[in-house]
Structure formats: structure tokens, C-alpha cells
Motif scaffolding. Sequence first.
Motif, PDB file in Angstrom:
ATOM      1  N   TRP A 134       1.906  10.224   4.722  1.00 25.26           N
ATOM      2  CA  TRP A 134       1.864  10.401   3.268  1.00 25.26           C
ATOM      3  C   TRP A 134       0.419  10.297   2.788  1.00 25.26           C
ATOM      4  N   MET A 135      -0.303   9.278   3.271  1.00 20.38           N
ATOM      5  CA  MET A 135      -1.710   9.100   2.869  1.00 20.38           C
ATOM      6  C   MET A 135      -2.572  10.262   3.339  1.00 20.38           C
ATOM      7  N   THR A 136      -2.329  10.722   4.564  1.00 21.14           N
ATOM      8  CA  THR A 136      -3.064  11.886   5.060  1.00 21.14           C
ATOM      9  C   THR A 136      -2.831  13.072   4.139  1.00 21.14           C
ATOM     10  N   ARG A 165     -13.181   5.190   3.043  1.00 22.18           N
ATOM     11  CA  ARG A 165     -12.607   4.651   4.281  1.00 22.18           C
ATOM     12  C   ARG A 165     -13.544   3.624   4.903  1.00 22.18           C
ATOM     13  N   TRP A 200       0.830  -1.208   0.000  1.00 25.32           N
ATOM     14  CA  TRP A 200       0.000   0.000   0.000  1.00 25.32           C
ATOM     15  C   TRP A 200       0.865   1.259   0.000  1.00 25.32           C
ATOM     16  N   GLU A 201       2.063   1.197   0.595  1.00 26.45           N
ATOM     17  CA  GLU A 201       2.941   2.358   0.592  1.00 26.45           C
ATOM     18  C   GLU A 201       3.392   2.677  -0.828  1.00 26.45           C
ATOM     19  N   LEU A 240      -1.887  12.990   1.007  1.00 27.40           N
ATOM     20  CA  LEU A 240      -2.495  12.713  -0.303  1.00 27.40           C
ATOM     21  C   LEU A 240      -3.991  13.009  -0.269  1.00 27.40           C
ATOM     22  N   GLU A 241      -4.657  12.601   0.797  1.00 26.23           N
ATOM     23  CA  GLU A 241      -6.079  12.900   0.925  1.00 26.23           C
ATOM     24  C   GLU A 241      -6.314  14.408   1.006  1.00 26.23           C
ATOM     25  N   THR A 293       0.507   9.432  -5.832  1.00 23.02           N
ATOM     26  CA  THR A 293       1.026  10.795  -5.691  1.00 23.02           C
ATOM     27  C   THR A 293       1.844  11.182  -6.911  1.00 23.02           C
ATOM     28  N   ALA A 320       0.468   4.221  -2.646  1.00 27.71           N
ATOM     29  CA  ALA A 320       0.265   5.616  -2.265  1.00 27.71           C
ATOM     30  C   ALA A 320       1.296   6.508  -2.958  1.00 27.71           C
ATOM     31  N   TYR A 380       4.461   6.713   5.843  1.00 26.80           N
ATOM     32  CA  TYR A 380       3.480   6.586   4.768  1.00 26.80           C
ATOM     33  C   TYR A 380       2.037   6.748   5.248  1.00 26.80           C
TER      34      TYR A 380
END
Length: 123
Positions: free
Chosen positions: A80-82, A103, A31-32, A84-85, A39, A35, A77
Motif C-alpha cells: 500500500w505504501m509503495t 526515507r 502506520w497502516e 501511495l509513493e 490515501t 497510510a 500495507y
Amino acid sequence: MTAAKPSLPELHIALPELPCDAAGPVFSAPWEAQAFAMTLALYERGLFTWAEWAECLNHAIRDAQAAGDPDRGNTYYVHWMTALERISANKGLVTSGLLSQRRNEWEAAAQRTPHGQPIELGR
């Protein structure tokens, strides 16, 4: 206008904390990498600059640390996801309602998936 694919030195300058080895970014879980790829795809489409991304990621990390993240290196990460959102919502690429819905869908899928099996949406 599409942005040029960034080189490793450009990534290190914009994102000095990015986990990398000599070949490039490294990931602890699939998943990393996904993500990161999402990006990169948005960047390559010219939807934000690396400077904008770095600022958004820095804010996500600072917010997490202010909330008590011990910063042991294993949450990079997640931040990173935060980011990206957040940048996707700020740029109008996705709504906060859609993010919340997705989610919830992932959480439901994870709960019904046996341990060790891949999580799939829409089963």
C-alpha cells in the motif's frame, strides 16, 4: 472538484483484498491506518480515482511477488505504501528525491530511537 467519501461496498469492489471487518478496514499497526488515511485524503481531494488507486496497488503487489514476496498477508500495507509513493510521484504530488530524503530521515530517526519508544523526526 472533491470526490465523495467512498462507502464500504465501494472499497470492497475497488480493493477486494483490503483487510476489513463488518465495521470497515482493519489495521495491525498505527502506520497502516495513517497510510490508509493519507490515501483516502488524496482520493477525497480528487487527485485520483479508486480505479487508478487499485491499478497502482495491484502493480505494487505484482512487483513484490515477482521479487519473491511470499504473500502471507502481512505485507499488504507495505505494498500500500509503495503504491501511495508511486501514485503520488506519478501525479506530481511529491518528487522521488523528496521521498528518498524522507526515507533517510525516518531511518536515521529509527536508529536513534530506543526500542519501544515512538519514532519522531526532527529530534
